[in-house]
Design a protein around this motif. Structure first.
Motif, PDB file in Angstrom:
ATOM      1  N   ASP A 141       0.852  -1.193   0.000  1.00  9.39           N
ATOM      2  CA  ASP A 141       0.000   0.000   0.000  1.00  9.39           C
ATOM      3  C   ASP A 141       0.884   1.238   0.000  1.00  9.39           C
ATOM      4  N   ILE A 142       0.602   2.169  -0.889  1.00  5.32           N
ATOM      5  CA  ILE A 142       1.356   3.419  -0.953  1.00  5.32           C
ATOM      6  C   ILE A 142       0.802   4.375   0.101  1.00  5.32           C
ATOM      7  N   VAL A 143       1.669   4.895   0.930  1.00  8.62           N
ATOM      8  CA  VAL A 143       1.256   5.738   2.054  1.00  8.62           C
ATOM      9  C   VAL A 143       0.930   7.142   1.553  1.00  8.62           C
ATOM     10  N   ASN A 144      -0.310   7.589   1.781  1.00  8.31           N
ATOM     11  CA  ASN A 144      -0.715   8.967   1.464  1.00  8.31           C
ATOM     12  C   ASN A 144      -0.274   9.373   0.061  1.00  8.31           C
ATOM     13  N   LEU A 145      -0.807   8.691  -0.926  1.00  9.68           N
ATOM     14  CA  LEU A 145      -0.341   8.891  -2.300  1.00  9.68           C
ATOM     15  C   LEU A 145      -0.487  10.332  -2.775  1.00  9.68           C
ATOM     16  N   PHE A 146      -1.714  10.874  -2.782  1.00 11.89           N
ATOM     17  CA  PHE A 146      -1.945  12.183  -3.390  1.00 11.89           C
ATOM     18  C   PHE A 146      -1.101  13.301  -2.767  1.00 11.89           C
ATOM     19  N   PRO A 147      -1.041  13.430  -1.438  1.00 15.25           N
ATOM     20  CA  PRO A 147      -0.259  14.541  -0.869  1.00 15.25           C
ATOM     21  C   PRO A 147       1.244  14.430  -1.105  1.00 15.25           C
ATOM     22  N   PHE A 148       1.728  13.240  -1.490  1.00 13.68           N
ATOM     23  CA  PHE A 148       3.173  13.059  -1.625  1.00 13.68           C
ATOM     24  C   PHE A 148       3.619  12.867  -3.068  1.00 13.68           C
ATOM     25  N   PHE A 208       3.445 -11.827 -10.106  1.00 16.73           N
ATOM     26  CA  PHE A 208       2.230 -11.083 -10.457  1.00 16.73           C
ATOM     27  C   PHE A 208       2.251  -9.765  -9.702  1.00 16.73           C
ATOM     28  N   TRP A 209       1.880  -8.683 -10.413  1.00 12.38           N
ATOM     29  CA  TRP A 209       1.878  -7.343  -9.820  1.00 12.38           C
ATOM     30  C   TRP A 209       0.758  -6.547 -10.481  1.00 12.38           C
ATOM     31  N   ASN A 210      -0.317  -6.315  -9.753  1.00 18.62           N
ATOM     32  CA  ASN A 210      -1.424  -5.495 -10.245  1.00 18.62           C
ATOM     33  C   ASN A 210      -1.764  -4.443  -9.212  1.00 18.62           C
ATOM     34  N   ARG A 211      -2.082  -3.239  -9.699  1.00 21.29           N
ATOM     35  CA  ARG A 211      -2.329  -2.123  -8.794  1.00 21.29           C
ATOM     36  C   ARG A 211      -3.725  -1.547  -9.042  1.00 21.29           C
ATOM     37  N   TYR A 212      -4.455  -1.337  -7.952  1.00 21.08           N
ATOM     38  CA  TYR A 212      -5.723  -0.618  -7.989  1.00 21.08           C
ATOM     39  C   TYR A 212      -5.518   0.684  -7.218  1.00 21.08           C
ATOM     40  N   VAL A 213      -5.359   1.786  -7.953  1.00 22.51           N
ATOM     41  CA  VAL A 213      -5.054   3.115  -7.410  1.00 22.51           C
ATOM     42  C   VAL A 213      -3.747   3.049  -6.623  1.00 22.51           C
ATOM     43  N   ASP A 214      -3.803   2.892  -5.298  1.00 22.28           N
ATOM     44  CA  ASP A 214      -2.565   2.842  -4.515  1.00 22.28           C
ATOM     45  C   ASP A 214      -2.402   1.525  -3.757  1.00 22.28           C
ATOM     46  N   ASP A 215      -3.251   0.539  -4.046  1.00 23.54           N
ATOM     47  CA  ASP A 215      -3.162  -0.785  -3.438  1.00 23.54           C
ATOM     48  C   ASP A 215      -2.637  -1.773  -4.478  1.00 23.54           C
ATOM     49  N   ILE A 216      -1.621  -2.547  -4.096  1.00 26.39           N
ATOM     50  CA  ILE A 216      -0.943  -3.439  -5.036  1.00 26.39           C
ATOM     51  C   ILE A 216      -1.058  -4.877  -4.550  1.00 26.39           C
ATOM     52  N   LEU A 217      -1.547  -5.745  -5.423  1.00 25.11           N
ATOM     53  CA  LEU A 217      -1.577  -7.175  -5.142  1.00 25.11           C
ATOM     54  C   LEU A 217      -0.359  -7.816  -5.800  1.00 25.11           C
ATOM     55  N   CYS A 218       0.353  -8.627  -5.022  1.00 23.69           N
ATOM     56  CA  CYS A 218       1.615  -9.197  -5.497  1.00 23.69           C
ATOM     57  C   CYS A 218       1.648 -10.691  -5.181  1.00 23.69           C
ATOM     58  N   VAL A 219       2.059 -11.488  -6.163  1.00 24.24           N
ATOM     59  CA  VAL A 219       2.378 -12.903  -5.946  1.00 24.24           C
ATOM     60  C   VAL A 219       3.897 -13.006  -5.981  1.00 24.24           C
ATOM     61  N   PHE A 248       5.992   2.631   1.028  1.00 24.21           N
ATOM     62  CA  PHE A 248       5.079   1.503   0.946  1.00 24.21           C
ATOM     63  C   PHE A 248       4.947   0.823   2.307  1.00 24.21           C
ATOM     64  N   THR A 249       3.773   0.239   2.537  1.00 22.44           N
ATOM     65  CA  THR A 249       3.576  -0.661   3.665  1.00 22.44           C
ATOM     66  C   THR A 249       3.252  -2.046   3.112  1.00 22.44           C
ATOM     67  N   LEU A 250       3.488  -3.067   3.916  1.00 24.25           N
ATOM     68  CA  LEU A 250       3.334  -4.452   3.479  1.00 24.25           C
ATOM     69  C   LEU A 250       2.294  -5.164   4.326  1.00 24.25           C
ATOM     70  N   LEU A 268      -0.789  16.551  -4.580  1.00 16.93           N
ATOM     71  CA  LEU A 268      -2.009  16.732  -5.354  1.00 16.93           C
ATOM     72  C   LEU A 268      -3.196  16.871  -4.416  1.00 16.93           C
ATOM     73  N   PRO A 269      -4.136  17.754  -4.725  1.00 14.79           N
ATOM     74  CA  PRO A 269      -5.277  17.972  -3.822  1.00 14.79           C
ATOM     75  C   PRO A 269      -6.288  16.839  -3.887  1.00 14.79           C
ATOM     76  N   MET A 270      -6.800  16.458  -2.735  1.00 16.83           N
ATOM     77  CA  MET A 270      -7.875  15.472  -2.686  1.00 16.83           C
ATOM     78  C   MET A 270      -9.166  16.108  -3.219  1.00 16.83           C
ATOM     79  N   GLY A 271      -9.906  15.359  -4.008  1.00 21.45           N
ATOM     80  CA  GLY A 271     -11.172  15.848  -4.533  1.00 21.45           C
ATOM     81  C   GLY A 271     -11.073  16.546  -5.869  1.00 21.45           C
ATOM     82  N   SER A 272      -9.879  16.809  -6.344  1.00 24.69           N
ATOM     83  CA  SER A 272      -9.733  17.452  -7.643  1.00 24.69           C
ATOM     84  C   SER A 272      -9.852  16.416  -8.754  1.00 24.69           C
ATOM     85  N   PRO A 273     -10.602  16.694  -9.838  1.00 24.44           N
ATOM     86  CA  PRO A 273     -10.692  15.739 -10.943  1.00 24.44           C
ATOM     87  C   PRO A 273      -9.348  15.471 -11.609  1.00 24.44           C
TER      88      PRO A 273
END
Length: 432
Positions: free
Chosen positions: A51-58, A146-157, A181-183, A111-116
């Motif tokens: 998991d990416i920690v606080n993606l948008f602000p960083f 295997f490495w797939n990402r949904y926004v800032d969450d990553i599933l890994c085999v 990242f956190t694991l 990046l601001p939260m809520g901005s398109p």
């Protein structure tokens, strides 16, 4: 600012070609990708998630601007258009202002939260980050199946020991000074990700439906004042997920029992839900055995109106008529949440733009529209009515209501406006 960021977001999504190799948009795409890989007999295969920690602000905005510049120069835009788009993007990122407790704040980084605009810029940055990760890192090619990402969450085999996973996490956290990242490791080789429980058993994936501990059994109750299509939407989703997720028989039956339990908890007739299940099941099974493609029907324009219970069946019959070029949909009535919960600071209506109504002491009404703050437009009206001779070359349209300077006097006796109603209609949202 919001319309500008929405325009840029649409432009980048449609015109910029950036390959999102690992990004998935939904569970269906994730399942298709998982089922396409083959697992070999190896006791060191693990499922984990990053998991990416606080993606948008960083997200570093300077790097994002540089990436967008490179991408724009590979498009067919003329150089002058490219520079204008870059200038507009920089302006939006350098003027990120928000209000809290009637105080204005400026966001200086990230990046601001809520901005398109934020999701597409974050996606461009992460796509570039992952492409570099593959090209320069030996650990990725050695351990990642295997490495797939949904926004800032990553599933890994992952293939390797627990120590190898920790070493890879340390490597990820040293790639960029702002991205950490956190694991989360699997328990008994089972891991929740999105709305799935994903397990590895006998060198193959098995799945179950995952619900968070905070999930409740509440959906729109059957006896609530909502359109039937809104009430049934949750169960259509439940059954569609049930059919499209490859569950074993035990997990299938368990999920089916859960759906009917939710229906009973919310006062739905069992027969109604059972009929929906049979209808959707038949449709899904037919789609598995037929090679015929769906007929592409012309897209219809939808017009939303407030829900009126007694007219629901009439509207549904109207929508089934294929001769119409539009359909009518219902908007939900005002909810308790919108009535009692104020998630944002109240904004003075005089500071908004939209449609307004002025009521004069003579009984006449003037309705106008402004794209600026209403208080500015009202001052213009009052200024003209107080000194009309100064504005005879460019009078305001309020004179169409016979409020006009004639023979040294007004037709309407001052005070001109005894009451002002501001019914602001936002032209973008279409709501009062």
């Amino acid at each position: 600012m919001y319309p500008t960021t929405r325009f840029l977001s649409h432009l980048f999504n449609k015109q910029i070609n950036f390959q999102t190799t690992f990004a998935v948009k939904n569970t269906k795409k994730l399942l298709n990708n998982l089922n396409s890989i083959e697992l070999q007999s190896n006791s060191n295969i693990h499922i984990c998630s990053f998991d990416i920690v606080n993606l948008f602000p960083f997200v570093p905005t300077g790097e994002v601007i540089s990436l967008i510049s490179d991408l724009l120069h590979h498009t067919d835009f003329p150089n002058i258009v490219t520079e204008q788009i870059l200038s507009l993007t920089k302006f939006c990122l350098n003027n990120m202002v928000f209000q809290f407790n009637n105080q204005l704040y400026s966001q200086t980084e990230g990046l601001p939260m809520g901005s398109p605009l934020s999701p597409v810029l974050a996606e461009i940055f992460l796509t570039n980050f992952e492409n570099k990760l593959i090209s320069i890192n030996v650990l990725f090619k050695k351990h990642i199946l295997f490495w797939n990402r949904y926004v800032d969450d990553i599933l890994c085999v992952f293939t390797g020991s627990d120590a190898d996973i920790e070493h890879f996490l340390m490597f990820l956290n040293n790639l960029h000074p702002r991205i950490k990242f956190t694991l989360e490791k699997s328990v008994n080789n089972t891991l929740p990700f999105l709305d799935l429980y994903i397990s590895i058993n006998n060198n193959s994936f098995t799945y179950d439906i995952y619900r968070k501990p905070t999930t409740t059994d509440h959906v729109i109750p059957f006896d609530s004042n909502h359109p039937m299509s809104h009430k049934m939407a949750a169960f259509r989703f439940f059954f569609n997920r049930l059919f499209t997720t490859p569950l074993n028989q035990n997990n299938y039956n368990k999920e089916l029992d859960t759906v009917f339990f939710i229906a009973l908890k919310n006062n739905f007739p069992v027969r109604l839900i059972y009929n929906l299940y049979n209808k959707m099941s038949l449709k899904y099974n037919i789609s598995l055995v037929t090679s015929l493609s769906k007929i592409n029907k012309p897209n219809k324009t939808y017009i939303s109106i407030p829900f009126i219970r007694n007219y629901e069946n009439l509207i549904n019959r109207f929508n089934k008529n294929s001769d119409h070029e539009f359909c009518i949909s219902f908007t939900s009535p005002v909810s308790l949440k919108h009535t009692f919960c104020k998630l944002k600071d109240n904004v003075n209506k005089s500071q908004l733009s939209g449609i307004y109504k002025l009521v004069c002491s003579c009984g006449k009404i003037y309705i106008g529209k402004t794209k600026r703050a209403f208080e500015i437009r009202l001052k213009e009206h009052l200024r003209y009515l107080s000194h009309p001779s100064r504005y005879l070359t460019n009078p305001t349209s309020i004179n169409e209501c016979d409020h006009w300077f004639v023979d040294g006097t007004f037709k309407c006796t001052p005070p001109l406006f005894y009451q002002v109603y501001v019914f602001l209609l936002n032209p973008d949202s279409g709501h009062w």
